[in-house]
Design a protein around this motif. Structure first.
Motif, PDB file in Angstrom:
ATOM      1  N   SER A  67       0.828  -1.206   0.000  1.00 28.74           N
ATOM      2  CA  SER A  67       0.000   0.000   0.000  1.00 28.74           C
ATOM      3  C   SER A  67       0.864   1.259   0.000  1.00 28.74           C
ATOM      4  CB  SER A  67      -0.919   0.008   1.221  1.00 28.74           C
ATOM      5  OG  SER A  67      -1.900  -1.010   1.146  1.00 28.74           O
ATOM      6  N   GLN A  68       1.935   1.246   0.785  1.00 28.73           N
ATOM      7  CA  GLN A  68       2.834   2.406   0.818  1.00 28.73           C
ATOM      8  C   GLN A  68       3.361   2.719  -0.576  1.00 28.73           C
ATOM      9  OE1 GLN A  68       5.670   0.925   3.696  1.00 28.73           O
ATOM     10  NE2 GLN A  68       4.918   2.295   5.301  1.00 28.73           N
ATOM     11  N   ASP A  69       3.762   1.687  -1.310  1.00 26.46           N
ATOM     12  CA  ASP A  69       4.315   1.893  -2.650  1.00 26.46           C
ATOM     13  C   ASP A  69       3.279   2.457  -3.612  1.00 26.46           C
ATOM     14  OD1 ASP A  69       6.714   0.913  -1.728  1.00 26.46           O
ATOM     15  OD2 ASP A  69       6.497  -1.068  -2.653  1.00 26.46           O
ATOM     16  N   ILE A  70       2.033   2.020  -3.484  1.00 22.82           N
ATOM     17  CA  ILE A  70       0.978   2.546  -4.367  1.00 22.82           C
ATOM     18  C   ILE A  70       0.716   4.017  -4.067  1.00 22.82           C
ATOM     19  CG2 ILE A  70      -1.506   2.399  -4.851  1.00 22.82           C
ATOM     20  CD1 ILE A  70      -1.163  -0.681  -4.618  1.00 22.82           C
ATOM     21  N   ILE A  71       0.645   4.369  -2.800  1.00 19.15           N
ATOM     22  CA  ILE A  71       0.469   5.776  -2.431  1.00 19.15           C
ATOM     23  C   ILE A  71       1.636   6.606  -2.954  1.00 19.15           C
ATOM     24  CG2 ILE A  71       0.300   7.380  -0.495  1.00 19.15           C
ATOM     25  CD1 ILE A  71      -2.200   5.622  -0.935  1.00 19.15           C
ATOM     26  N   ASN A  72       2.853   6.086  -2.831  1.00 15.71           N
ATOM     27  CA  ASN A  72       4.033   6.814  -3.305  1.00 15.71           C
ATOM     28  C   ASN A  72       4.053   6.939  -4.826  1.00 15.71           C
ATOM     29  OD1 ASN A  72       5.074   7.281  -0.729  1.00 15.71           O
ATOM     30  ND2 ASN A  72       6.230   5.371  -0.711  1.00 15.71           N
ATOM     31  N   LEU A  73       3.557   5.923  -5.536  1.00 13.73           N
ATOM     32  CA  LEU A  73       3.488   5.995  -6.999  1.00 13.73           C
ATOM     33  C   LEU A  73       2.574   7.124  -7.440  1.00 13.73           C
ATOM     34  CD1 LEU A  73       4.029   4.851  -9.855  1.00 13.73           C
ATOM     35  CD2 LEU A  73       2.140   3.252  -9.470  1.00 13.73           C
ATOM     36  N   LEU A  74       1.423   7.252  -6.801  1.00 17.31           N
ATOM     37  CA  LEU A  74       0.503   8.343  -7.150  1.00 17.31           C
ATOM     38  C   LEU A  74       1.122   9.697  -6.823  1.00 17.31           C
ATOM     39  CD1 LEU A  74      -2.751   6.597  -5.951  1.00 17.31           C
ATOM     40  CD2 LEU A  74      -2.184   7.170  -8.314  1.00 17.31           C
ATOM     41  N   HIS A  75       1.843   9.753  -5.714  1.00 18.31           N
ATOM     42  CA  HIS A  75       2.539  10.999  -5.354  1.00 18.31           C
ATOM     43  C   HIS A  75       3.574  11.370  -6.419  1.00 18.31           C
ATOM     44  CE1 HIS A  75       6.114  12.953  -3.447  1.00 18.31           C
ATOM     45  NE2 HIS A  75       5.179  13.825  -3.142  1.00 18.31           N
ATOM     46  N   GLU A  76       4.296  10.384  -6.937  1.00 16.73           N
ATOM     47  CA  GLU A  76       5.295  10.651  -7.967  1.00 16.73           C
ATOM     48  C   GLU A  76       4.663  11.280  -9.209  1.00 16.73           C
ATOM     49  OE1 GLU A  76       7.177   6.965  -8.843  1.00 16.73           O
ATOM     50  OE2 GLU A  76       7.962   6.697  -6.801  1.00 16.73           O
ATOM     51  N   LYS A  77       3.447  10.875  -9.524  1.00 15.28           N
ATOM     52  CA  LYS A  77       2.808  11.346 -10.746  1.00 15.28           C
ATOM     53  C   LYS A  77       2.186  12.732 -10.603  1.00 15.28           C
ATOM     54  CE  LYS A  77       2.100   6.781 -12.711  1.00 15.28           C
ATOM     55  NZ  LYS A  77       3.119   7.014 -13.754  1.00 15.28           N
ATOM     56  N   THR A  78       1.744  13.096  -9.412  1.00 15.65           N
ATOM     57  CA  THR A  78       1.042  14.370  -9.239  1.00 15.65           C
ATOM     58  C   THR A  78       1.769  15.368  -8.337  1.00 15.65           C
ATOM     59  OG1 THR A  78      -0.212  13.662  -7.303  1.00 15.65           O
ATOM     60  CG2 THR A  78      -1.167  13.164  -9.470  1.00 15.65           C
ATOM     61  N   GLY A  79       2.719  14.891  -7.549  1.00 22.26           N
ATOM     62  CA  GLY A  79       3.363  15.758  -6.575  1.00 22.26           C
ATOM     63  C   GLY A  79       2.577  15.911  -5.295  1.00 22.26           C
ATOM     64  N   ALA A  80       1.450  15.224  -5.172  1.00 22.95           N
ATOM     65  CA  ALA A  80       0.616  15.297  -3.968  1.00 22.95           C
ATOM     66  C   ALA A  80       0.348  13.895  -3.448  1.00 22.95           C
ATOM     67  CB  ALA A  80      -0.708  15.999  -4.268  1.00 22.95           C
ATOM     68  N   TYR A  81       0.310  13.768  -2.135  1.00 23.38           N
ATOM     69  CA  TYR A  81      -0.076  12.490  -1.541  1.00 23.38           C
ATOM     70  C   TYR A  81      -1.603  12.404  -1.479  1.00 23.38           C
ATOM     71  CZ  TYR A  81       4.705  11.496  -0.147  1.00 23.38           C
ATOM     72  OH  TYR A  81       6.055  11.222  -0.164  1.00 23.38           O
ATOM     73  N   PRO A  82      -2.176  11.297  -1.897  1.00 24.77           N
ATOM     74  CA  PRO A  82      -3.630  11.156  -1.798  1.00 24.77           C
ATOM     75  C   PRO A  82      -4.103  11.341  -0.359  1.00 24.77           C
ATOM     76  CG  PRO A  82      -2.675   9.358  -3.088  1.00 24.77           C
ATOM     77  CD  PRO A  82      -1.534  10.096  -2.471  1.00 24.77           C
ATOM     78  N   HIS A  83      -5.255  12.009  -0.203  1.00 26.27           N
ATOM     79  CA  HIS A  83      -5.926  12.066   1.088  1.00 26.27           C
ATOM     80  C   HIS A  83      -6.554  10.700   1.350  1.00 26.27           C
ATOM     81  CE1 HIS A  83      -6.358  16.585   1.852  1.00 26.27           C
ATOM     82  NE2 HIS A  83      -5.587  16.467   0.785  1.00 26.27           N
ATOM     83  N   ILE A  84      -6.581  10.282   2.587  1.00 27.05           N
ATOM     84  CA  ILE A  84      -7.254   9.023   2.919  1.00 27.05           C
ATOM     85  C   ILE A  84      -8.259   9.284   4.037  1.00 27.05           C
ATOM     86  CG2 ILE A  84      -7.031   6.634   3.653  1.00 27.05           C
ATOM     87  CD1 ILE A  84      -4.190   6.652   2.587  1.00 27.05           C
ATOM     88  N   ARG A  85      -9.490   8.940   3.768  1.00 34.19           N
ATOM     89  CA  ARG A  85     -10.543   9.030   4.780  1.00 34.19           C
ATOM     90  C   ARG A  85     -10.732   7.642   5.379  1.00 34.19           C
ATOM     91  NH1 ARG A  85     -16.198   6.735   4.209  1.00 34.19           N
ATOM     92  NH2 ARG A  85     -17.435   7.823   5.763  1.00 34.19           N
ATOM     93  N   VAL A  86     -10.709   7.563   6.689  1.00 28.80           N
ATOM     94  CA  VAL A  86     -10.949   6.303   7.393  1.00 28.80           C
ATOM     95  C   VAL A  86     -12.309   6.416   8.072  1.00 28.80           C
ATOM     96  CG1 VAL A  86     -10.145   4.731   9.194  1.00 28.80           C
ATOM     97  CG2 VAL A  86      -8.491   5.914   7.726  1.00 28.80           C
ATOM     98  N   GLY A  87     -13.251   5.608   7.644  1.00 23.82           N
ATOM     99  CA  GLY A  87     -14.605   5.740   8.176  1.00 23.82           C
ATOM    100  C   GLY A  87     -15.527   4.679   7.622  1.00 23.82           C
ATOM    101  N   GLY A  88     -16.770   5.076   7.356  1.00 25.88           N
ATOM    102  CA  GLY A  88     -17.754   4.169   6.800  1.00 25.88           C
ATOM    103  C   GLY A  88     -18.712   3.621   7.839  1.00 25.88           C
ATOM    104  N   THR A  89     -19.581   2.731   7.384  1.00 27.88           N
ATOM    105  CA  THR A  89     -20.564   2.113   8.269  1.00 27.88           C
ATOM    106  C   THR A  89     -19.884   1.392   9.424  1.00 27.88           C
ATOM    107  OG1 THR A  89     -22.105   1.844   6.426  1.00 27.88           O
ATOM    108  CG2 THR A  89     -22.495   0.496   8.381  1.00 27.88           C
ATOM    109  N   SER A  90     -18.749   0.736   9.127  1.00 25.94           N
ATOM    110  CA  SER A  90     -18.047   0.026  10.210  1.00 25.94           C
ATOM    111  C   SER A  90     -17.492   0.988  11.245  1.00 25.94           C
ATOM    112  CB  SER A  90     -16.937  -0.859   9.640  1.00 25.94           C
ATOM    113  OG  SER A  90     -16.032  -0.121   8.849  1.00 25.94           O
TER     114      SER A  90
END
Length: 512
Positions: A67-90
């Protein structure tokens, strides 16, 4: 013999019709009227349900490097780290147990794959520290109707902030309260009742958790409100603001949850997802809400804090996790940018069919990259790393095609074209294509073309972006393939190319 000839004839006619007509795409060289506001480079972000958070994040002793590598890959492409929301019905079923040694305990009973009871231990919150640059939104439990509900929410908020620290974007209070009436609240539960509860929780978290924090966080305006999913029971953005949701100034952002469909009998990959008209209908409905929010407070942003293809998330293999869903996702994200939705938090889940990756071994299968992640990678490259990026949707008046012009500092930088015509290798006709002529400035001398290709709309393997594929390799994200970027010259002020059915391309314009 006659039947075979007829099939060949029909296939030939179909192919000729699909490739015979040249479509001209004309985008203004300079930023046109109606282009979007500057796009948040973290536009395509994530939502991790509480019951899957440990799978995606791990903990201090066992971080999820995949997961860390996927987040870092997206950061490499845009220069921004994706926001992550932790929540939901659970999250709205979660109770913090400070004496619990394990990260999370889930009940065996479930509702649509979501556990009915969730118990969090202190180890759960260590997962936030495995993503030290990621902005987080964390949801506390509002659905709890016991006498200690507020105390539990405060304890969750304290535990979360102690690990998220200065990366906290916002707290959410509750999940989809428009579904509370007749479930966790009386049948006559109203928006006004929700607003009263929400404000009391926000006041308490501000006063008892955020006040005097040492992380530099705003201790008052740090909440993401609403999280409605349907216009049910009178719940609407307009009514929530009329009833005073921002009366105290707590609201930083407003979130709605949006799913393109459920599991209705009429849902089909082509008609429901690979369909630009359906995409525009799903997202243009929020324009009125954004206008209303801006009239109340122009500093409040609007986003889709939980969104993906379908709200059922199970047993939808004909539309979930296939190549066609990645093409849908590109169109969905780009159109969302074009109408000024601030951000999409794409919900993921270990067992969810639409997830971009499976973070841990499941059902005897190793972790894996799945088709939808490719759609997100294409959207990330469409945004790129330039600081000021704006998007204009180009109206082709077609269900099966979509196109966007993308501007950097007000100058046309690239086109994105998606051919949503569903084709599969099992069909009896050759793969059609559509010819395009893309209008460009006299300053443009050539164009680099990258393609998202796959064996067909219903395939879930064999997908490449720019010649590369990504997957799980020895605990990390691995890449295979070879760069197959094409370079095309400008002829008579246009770049000419063909885009196959079930394919997407980015055309990067090379200025002289």
């Amino acid at each position: 013999m006659y039947t075979l000839s007829l099939v060949k004839l029909l296939a030939f006619c179909y192919s000729l019709g699909a490739t015979g007509h040249l479509i001209e795409l004309k985008a203004s060289t300079d930023l046109p009227h109606g282009a979007s506001q500057p796009v948040d480079h973290a536009f395509a972000s994530f939502s991790w349900p509480v019951h899957f958070f440990a799978d995606y994040a791990g903990n201090k002793s066992c971080p999820n490097h995949f997961s860390q590598d996927i987040i870092n890959l997206l950061h490499e492409k845009t220069g921004a780290y994706p926001h992550i929301r932790v929540g939901g019905t659970s999250a709205d079923r979660a109770i913090l147990n400070t004496s619990q040694s394990s990260s999370i305990v889930l009940s065996a009973e479930s509702d649509n794959g979501i556990p009915l009871e969730v118990s969090l231990g202190p180890v759960f919150f260590e997962g936030f520290e495995n993503f030290p640059s990621t902005p987080w939104t964390f949801q506390v439990n509002l659905a709890n109707n016991k006498s200690n509900a507020l105390e539990n929410a405060l304890a969750e908020a304290r535990a979360a902030i102690s690990h998220i620290r200065g990366n906290l974007y916002a707290f959410e209070i509750g999940n989809e309260p428009d579904l509370y009436p007749g479930d966790v609240r009386p049948l006559d539960y109203t928006v006004a009742d929700y607003v009263k509860e929400w404000r009391s929780f926000a006041d308490a978290i501000s006063t008892e958790v955020l006040h005097g924090n040492r992380y530099g966080l705003n201790d008052w305006t740090l909440f993401q409100a609403l999280t409605f999913v349907f216009n049910l029971n009178g719940f609407s953005t307009a009514q929530a603001f009329k009833d005073g949701i921002d009366m105290d100034g707590h609201v930083k952002s407003v979130s709605w949850h949006q799913y393109a469909s459920g599991n209705q009998a009429w849902v089909r990959l082509q008609e429901s997802f690979m369909n630009h008209t359906a995409v525009t209908g799903n997202l243009s409905q929020y324009i009125e809400d954004m206008t209303l929010i801006h009239s109340y407070n122009p500093n409040i942003t609007f986003l889709l804090g939980e969104t993906n293809s379908d709200y059922v998330n199970l047993n939808m293999s004909q539309i979930e996790g296939v190549f066609g869903s990645s093409l849908w996702l590109i169109d969905y994200l780009l159109y969302g940018m074009s109408v000024n939705i601030t951000r999409f938090n794409l919900i993921q889940g270990t067992t969810f069919g639409y997830a971009g990756w499976t973070p841990v071994e499941h059902n005897g299968l190793a972790p894996q990259v799945r088709a939808p992640l490719y759609g997100q990678l294409v959207a990330a490259e469409a945004i790129g790393r330039h600081p000021i990026v704006q998007v204009k949707a180009l109206d082709l008046e077609r269900d099966d095609l979509s196109a966007y012009a993308i501007y950097e500092s007000g100058v046309l930088a690239r086109y994105l074209v998606v051919n949503l015509d569903g084709w599969n290798s099992t069909t009896k006709y050759a793969r059609p294509s559509q010819k395009f002529a893309l209008d460009v400035s006299h300053r443009v001398k050539s164009a680099e073309i990258k393609r998202l290709v796959g064996p067909g709309a219903s395939a879930d393997t064999g997908i490449t972006w720019g010649g590369f594929s990504w997957n799980y390799t020895d605990g990390r994200l691995g890449r295979t393939g070879k760069d197959d970027t094409e370079v095309l010259k400008v002829l008579k002020g246009a770049v000419r190319l063909e885009v196959d059915s079930s394919e997407a391309v980015i055309v990067e314009l090379q200025q002289e």
